[in-house]
Scaffold this active site. Sequence first.
Site, PDB file in Angstrom:
ATOM      1  N   ASP A 107       0.818  -1.205   0.000  1.00 39.52           N
ATOM      2  CA  ASP A 107       0.000   0.000   0.000  1.00 39.52           C
ATOM      3  C   ASP A 107       0.855   1.259   0.000  1.00 39.52           C
ATOM      4  OD1 ASP A 107      -1.994   1.874   0.346  1.00 39.52           O
ATOM      5  OD2 ASP A 107      -2.283   1.444   2.480  1.00 39.52           O
ATOM      6  N   ASP A 294      -1.964   5.750  -5.364  1.00 37.89           N
ATOM      7  CA  ASP A 294      -2.249   4.919  -4.190  1.00 37.89           C
ATOM      8  C   ASP A 294      -2.626   3.508  -4.591  1.00 37.89           C
ATOM      9  OD1 ASP A 294      -2.938   3.878  -1.755  1.00 37.89           O
ATOM     10  OD2 ASP A 294      -4.581   5.271  -1.355  1.00 37.89           O
TER      11      ASP A 294
END
EC number: 3.4.23.-
Length: 513
Positions: A107, A294
């Site tokens: 992430d 992201d």
Amino acid sequence: MGVYTRTVAVSLFVSYLLFFTVSSQRNDGTFRVGLKKLKLDPNNRLATRFGSKQEEALRSSLPSYNNNLGSDSGDADIVPLKNYLDAQYYGEIAIGTPPQKFTVIFDTGSSNLWVPSGKCFFSLSCFFHAKFKSSRSSTYKKSGKRAAIHYGSGSISGFFSYDAVTVGDLVVKDQEFIEATSEPGLTFLVAKFDGLLGLGFQEIAVGNATPVWYNMLKQGLIERPVFSFWLNRDPKSEEGGEIVFGGVDPKHFIGEHTYVPVTQRGYWQFDMGEVLIAGESTGYCGSGCSAIADSGTSLLAGPTAVIAMINKAIGASGVVSQQCKTVVDQYGQTILDLLLAETQPKKICSQIGLCAFDGTHGVSMGIESVVEEENTRSSSGLRDAGCPACEMAVVWIQSQLRQNMTQERIVNYINEICERMPSPNGESAVDCSQLSKMPTVSFTIGGKVFDLAPEEYVLKIGEGPVAQCISGFTALDVPPPRGPLWILGDVFMGKYHTVFDFGNEQVGFAEAV
């Protein structure tokens, strides 16, 4: 003993299972894992959503910052990723000696590593995922610090520990990570991953923990301070994707990368230009917007005003906003007349009495500042609710005026767009049979236009008559100075191979293959 907390955004998950089958060591120093996929019944899918609670979580997290690439992968370490119906990608790591395996989300929107703890006894989700058992590791070191990470739909809490972390064929020594002892809610219960491995900057790490990526560099495991993502968007392929630490794999992109500098350390944040629908400017980011690359966000999130325009263009079903309808009915013509009279757009809504300040309440902010809150407590209900709707109407009318539309057409357009407001749950359905008629949606980054075709921004679940299609766009309003903000998640990163250049603090995009 302090408790370290951080608020981050929760990603979406759609039921489509993949699993590891073959591990192999390559003679070029890389490590790859073969993948297979097992389709699940789309009628039984259980998904978390990037909804209003998650938006609140991300908004509250944003203000809390305090604190030459090779042409091939070379000695880079490559970690394959699993594809969860183009909605989430995750891979395998190990912690401890001997190694205990976990699947994690890689992430770029967070910076901590966490996995369920063997001391997690009272959270149901812990019984459905791998748990770290410190007593079985000869390299484990106790920390003693407590930690908590807050999500829109719940939180995890636990404590910090140190141990060896294996990523691909790299072993990071004495890595600080969080052992989660509490994982409430359905989010983690239904997830196909055990934990998260954050690849953001240390500035947003809970407890100022050193991220795994930083330690890879400090310990000399990686020569070049860069990592890259290739996300395979082909639902029929057995490969989910790859993350390459220390370089890029030229097999996964064509052409040259377009690089933009990181504007604020924390997230991988950069400046973005105009957003276009079918080649026509929306006018929203003409003076600039911020964006975040992201990998932990499945969809592509942006301001409600533009997402509503996209929804209308692609025929996505949203929700009829009565506030929007009321403002358009009562003030639509007035807003149009003021724009034709060349009134400064940011002052229009305050001039007609729907917003409190002249130009300081940014378009589609969605969140009031403390000063605004104090000044608007005595305002009427329409004024309180009407300001965001008015500001969105200004954006919509401006976009139509640029296209030289008639006044009648403009009024009809803004009435229609009120019926395409994004769903508060984050998902908007589209007609699978209409993909060929949907427009291209484009984003301007580093002076270059990056296109997304309908088949690239629509998620398809199932096949044939039972197939369901979901728009890859979801609404997220972040106020200035952090916003307007776009979150370029897996929908965008699936089309464009993404390089995170830590050494030069820049992000690069090139067409993926």
